[in-house]
Scaffold this motif. Structure first.
Motif, PDB file in Angstrom:
ATOM      1  N   LEU A 103       0.967  -1.188  -0.088  1.00  0.00           N
ATOM      2  CA  LEU A 103       0.266  -0.017  -0.046  1.00  0.00           C
ATOM      3  C   LEU A 103       0.809   1.251  -0.106  1.00  0.00           C
ATOM      4  O   LEU A 103       1.833   1.271   0.970  1.00  0.00           O
ATOM      5  N   SER A 104       0.734   1.955  -0.909  1.00  0.00           N
ATOM      6  CA  SER A 104       1.631   3.240  -1.171  1.00  0.00           C
ATOM      7  C   SER A 104       0.874   4.438  -1.145  1.00  0.00           C
ATOM      8  O   SER A 104      -0.160   4.800  -2.005  1.00  0.00           O
ATOM      9  N   MET A 105       1.239   5.514  -0.384  1.00  0.00           N
ATOM     10  CA  MET A 105       0.502   6.637  -0.053  1.00  0.00           C
ATOM     11  C   MET A 105       0.700   7.623  -1.589  1.00  0.00           C
ATOM     12  O   MET A 105      -0.150   8.337  -1.796  1.00  0.00           O
ATOM     13  N   PRO A 106       1.931   7.705  -2.014  1.00  0.00           N
ATOM     14  CA  PRO A 106       2.084   8.485  -2.970  1.00  0.00           C
ATOM     15  C   PRO A 106       1.198   8.234  -4.380  1.00  0.00           C
ATOM     16  O   PRO A 106       0.640   8.992  -5.024  1.00  0.00           O
ATOM     17  N   HIS A 107       0.998   6.917  -4.534  1.00  0.00           N
ATOM     18  CA  HIS A 107       0.150   6.194  -5.429  1.00  0.00           C
ATOM     19  C   HIS A 107      -1.139   6.345  -5.418  1.00  0.00           C
ATOM     20  O   HIS A 107      -1.980   6.504  -6.126  1.00  0.00           O
ATOM     21  N   LEU A 108      -1.476   6.313  -3.957  1.00  0.00           N
ATOM     22  CA  LEU A 108      -2.888   6.798  -3.601  1.00  0.00           C
ATOM     23  C   LEU A 108      -3.302   8.067  -3.956  1.00  0.00           C
ATOM     24  O   LEU A 108      -4.283   8.145  -4.383  1.00  0.00           O
ATOM     25  N   HIS A 109      -2.466   9.022  -3.713  1.00  0.00           N
ATOM     26  CA  HIS A 109      -2.748  10.410  -3.966  1.00  0.00           C
ATOM     27  C   HIS A 109      -3.276  10.606  -5.294  1.00  0.00           C
ATOM     28  O   HIS A 109      -4.153  11.173  -5.712  1.00  0.00           O
ATOM     29  N   ALA A 110      -2.473   9.871  -6.270  1.00  0.00           N
ATOM     30  CA  ALA A 110      -2.547   9.940  -7.875  1.00  0.00           C
ATOM     31  C   ALA A 110      -3.833   9.252  -8.017  1.00  0.00           C
ATOM     32  O   ALA A 110      -4.273   9.586  -8.955  1.00  0.00           O
ATOM     33  N   ALA A 111      -4.043   8.079  -7.560  1.00  0.00           N
ATOM     34  CA  ALA A 111      -5.467   7.363  -7.932  1.00  0.00           C
ATOM     35  C   ALA A 111      -6.586   8.236  -7.435  1.00  0.00           C
ATOM     36  O   ALA A 111      -7.526   8.105  -8.146  1.00  0.00           O
ATOM     37  N   LEU A 112      -6.560   8.735  -6.180  1.00  0.00           N
ATOM     38  CA  LEU A 112      -7.751   9.378  -5.835  1.00  0.00           C
ATOM     39  C   LEU A 112      -7.953  10.908  -5.966  1.00  0.00           C
ATOM     40  O   LEU A 112      -9.076  11.365  -5.851  1.00  0.00           O
ATOM     41  N   GLY A 113      -6.662  11.598  -6.446  1.00  0.00           N
ATOM     42  CA  GLY A 113      -6.879  13.070  -6.726  1.00  0.00           C
ATOM     43  C   GLY A 113      -7.100  13.822  -5.265  1.00  0.00           C
ATOM     44  O   GLY A 113      -7.768  14.859  -5.181  1.00  0.00           O
ATOM     45  N   SER A 114      -6.829  13.106  -4.140  1.00  0.00           N
ATOM     46  CA  SER A 114      -6.961  13.539  -2.713  1.00  0.00           C
ATOM     47  C   SER A 114      -5.808  13.102  -1.824  1.00  0.00           C
ATOM     48  O   SER A 114      -5.405  11.910  -2.172  1.00  0.00           O
ATOM     49  N   VAL A 115      -5.916  13.810  -0.745  1.00  0.00           N
ATOM     50  CA  VAL A 115      -4.940  13.130   0.484  1.00  0.00           C
ATOM     51  C   VAL A 115      -5.775  12.515   1.510  1.00  0.00           C
ATOM     52  O   VAL A 115      -5.187  12.045   2.364  1.00  0.00           O
ATOM     53  N   PHE A 116      -7.164  12.526   1.146  1.00  0.00           N
ATOM     54  CA  PHE A 116      -7.946  12.004   2.147  1.00  0.00           C
ATOM     55  C   PHE A 116      -8.629  10.737   1.592  1.00  0.00           C
ATOM     56  O   PHE A 116      -9.779  11.037   0.849  1.00  0.00           O
ATOM     57  N   PRO A 117      -8.611   9.647   1.792  1.00  0.00           N
ATOM     58  CA  PRO A 117      -9.383   8.497   1.433  1.00  0.00           C
ATOM     59  C   PRO A 117     -10.566   8.361   1.935  1.00  0.00           C
ATOM     60  O   PRO A 117     -10.698   8.951   3.216  1.00  0.00           O
TER      61      PRO A 117
END
Length: 198
Positions: A47-61
């Motif tokens: 699980l990767s936070m930088p990749h999550l930011h790109a996928a969600l377009g947000s810093v808050f899941p």
């Protein structure tokens, strides 16, 4: 599986098969839980936070979001969240160096070491410490990019359910931070609970 405890200042890890889920409960409402997930077959995928930011377009899941790995594949789904939904994806796990910078002279329990201990307890290979999903950690980000070390907005009994999209290992650390108020105004780390559900 019965309800289990992550003791204050310590870590635990569990194996999930695809389709299983883990419910993590903020028992007292004030505890931050650093959370990681690794591909059960390959510790190099996590699980990767930088990749999550790109996928969600947000810093808050948010509820319903897919949480992705460093290979941009879903590893967990955030299926339920009874809290106000403020979880941090920006701040690195605490470590001995962080506490030294805050003025701690000796050893201080920390989430980085808790991750390694938790993985060792279930026989999963040691790995570098990826930036965690910091459940219930409230880090307000101002328009100018400055951050604030806020107190959790969660309440006693708030929980999240994370459902495995692939066979994975989920690790948790009841963050031992007691020098700034991320675990509540009184800066006292406490235990949380979790259970594996179908």
């Amino acid at each position: 599986m019965a309800m289990e405890t992550v003791p204050a200042r310590r870590g635990r890890a569990v194996r999930l098969m695809a389709g299983q889920a883990i419910r993590i409960v903020n028992t007292h409402g004030t505890q931050v839980v650093d959370t990681w997930a690794f591909n059960a077959a390959d510790p190099g995928e996590f699980l990767s936070m930088p990749h999550l930011h790109a996928a969600l377009g947000s810093v808050f899941p948010a509820r319903g979001d897919a949480l992705v790995t460093n290979r941009r594949r879903p590893i967990l789904m955030l299926e339920e969240d009874t809290s106000p939904g403020r979880h941090d994806t920006v701040i690195a796990a605490c470590d001995v160096h962080r506490y030294q910078s805050l003025g701690c002279a000796g050893y201080h329990d920390n989430c980085t070491d808790n991750l390694q201990a938790a993985l060792a307890m279930i026989g999963f290979p040691a790995t570098l410490c990826p930036p965690p999903l910091n459940l219930w950690m409230n880090i307000p980000i101002a328009a100018d990019g400055r951050i604030t070390w806020g107190e959790p907005l969660s309440r006693p009994g708030d929980h999240v359910v994370l459902r495995a999209v692939m066979d994975c290992v989920v690790a948790m650390s009841a963050c031992p931070q007691d020098m700034i108020p991320i675990n509540g105004r009184d800066c006292t780390p406490v235990e949380v609970q979790y259970e594996v559900i179908a």
